[in-house]
Design a protein around this motif. Structure first.
Motif, short mmCIF file in Angstrom:
data_model
loop_
_atom_site.label_atom_id
_atom_site.label_comp_id
_atom_site.label_asym_id
_atom_site.label_seq_id
_atom_site.Cartn_x
_atom_site.Cartn_y
_atom_site.Cartn_z
N ASP A 183 34.67 43.66 33.39
CA ASP A 183 35.80 44.31 32.73
C ASP A 183 37.09 44.23 33.55
OD1 ASP A 183 34.15 45.10 30.62
OD2 ASP A 183 33.54 46.92 31.69
N GLU A 217 40.54 42.93 34.91
CA GLU A 217 41.62 42.12 34.36
C GLU A 217 42.70 41.97 35.42
OE1 GLU A 217 44.66 42.18 30.48
OE2 GLU A 217 43.23 43.81 30.83
N THR A 251 38.82 39.07 30.70
CA THR A 251 38.31 39.88 31.81
C THR A 251 37.13 39.19 32.46
OG1 THR A 251 36.77 41.10 30.38
CG2 THR A 251 39.00 42.02 30.64
#
Length: 366
Positions: free
Chosen positions: A148, A150, A157
């Motif tokens: 997840d 970024e 991601t």
């Protein structure tokens, strides 16, 4: 045999990408190594059409890995910046974005065995002798790229790679302030010459008639600015004890301006002959250190935190990058460590081919 096949992994590390090699699969001699890397990347053509480079300085970077010979480290990481349009290789700097892929690549190459859900890998940056601890996601003992995290400049991601940098002060010149001054004047413009992870010449954007919020494309089109900046970089290189830097990418150049999008300070970073589309991990540490140091060209642009650790949010041409800085102020500003979160992804593997005459007498590696 007309070509030599060299095993490699092509990886994105942070906002850069390039081939990752085992150091043992490449020439020991640096002149021969440079010829091989130039051929592999396709250096000397704006599109790198005859190699695997991507036509930009962030896509012509090379990582070479080996089991470390250092008692502290697990992996030695030797970096090369291959030029896009000139057939040149610079072995002086390191690259923190490419370093983001070193941990995963070391596991892929079998240099490191995964340990639990997170594998901690101690990396020695051979070029600068910096020490970096990378925490790589290995759930169930298997390397993972999905996650997840970024980062600005990379779509989507990925799994986070946490990096903690130590021993980066004076890594190239031997001094936090290579000229001995918080500010110097070069060509009538005040600059701070600082060496934290990457030696930089740092100036205020407004002193060039710029806002500091220009896009990378706008800055690249401003050739009058680049001509003046390069002349200043060459002069500053001498002041920093680095000699003639006309054929080297270091020192790099950075600009500062007050933040406008909620960050700590606005920055632009140069590679140095083009604007970086995002921000270098090494450059981010130096710019963050400059922002936190009283008396530098950053004075008046931010409210400095009074206590350590501090999160410095650098606004750059594609977004922001967060640098967690552990510092002390007992005897002036002193950096203890800097932490960042990056991501990496394996793109391809196999062999890259170079003409046999670039590595005379070499047989194809086993």
């Amino acid at each position: 045999m007309t070509q030599i096949a060299i095993p490699y992994i092509h990886m994105r590390g942070g906002t850069s990408k390039g081939p990752y090699f085992r150091r043992s699969d490449l020439p020991e001699d640096l002149d021969t190594l440079a010829r091989v890397l130039i051929a592999a990347v396709g250096s000397g053509h704006g599109l790198n059409i005859d190699g695997i480079g991507g036509g930009a300085a962030v896509t012509t970077k090379v990582a070479m890995l080996s089991k470390s010979t250092n008692n502290w480290a697990d992996v030695d990481y030797f970096f090369a910046q291959v030029s896009v349009e000139e057939q040149l290789v610079d072995f002086k700097p390191t690259c923190g974005n490419i370093l983001s892929g070193v941990g995963p690549a070391a596991i892929e190459m079998g240099l490191i065995e995964p340990q639990g859900d997170v594998t901690e890998i101690r990396i020695r940056a051979v070029n600068t002798d910096a020490q970096v601890v990378a925490k790589v996601q290995t759930p169930g003992g298997k390397l993972a790229y999905e996650g997840d995290a970024e980062i600005a400049g990379v779509p989507g991601t990925s799994a986070p790679v946490q990096l903690s940098f130590m021993g980066v002060v004076g890594s190239s010149t031997g001094a936090f302030l290579p000229t001995g001054n918080l500010r110097d004047t070069v060509d009538g413009i005040e600059v701070t010459c600082m060496d934290v992870a990457m030696p930089l010449v740092i100036a205020r954007a407004e002193d060039f008639g710029l806002t500091g919020y220009e896009s990378a494309e706008e800055l690249d089109a401003n050739r009058a600015f680049f001509d003046r900046m390069e002349a200043m970089r060459l002069e500053a290189g001498k002041l920093m004890g680095m000699g003639d830097v006309s054929q080297s990418v270091t020192p790099k150049f950075g600009l500062l301006a007050p933040a406008r999008d909620g960050g700590t300070i606005a920055t632009r970073y140069f590679m140095p002959w083009k604007t970086h589309p995002t921000m270098a991990v090494t450059g981010a540490q130096c710019l963050a250190s400059c922002a936190l140091t009283p008396g530098t060209v950053s004075d008046g642009m931010l409210t400095r935190p009074a206590t350590s650790s501090a999160e410095v949010v650098l606004e750059h041409a594609s977004g922001t990058i967060d640098v967690l800085v552990d510092f002390s102020t007992e005897d002036g500003f002193a950096l203890n460590a800097a932490g960042l979160v990056r991501t990496a992804r394996k793109l391809a593997d196999g062999h890259v081919y170079v003409p046999a005459d670039t590595w005379a007498g070499q047989e194809e590696p086993a």
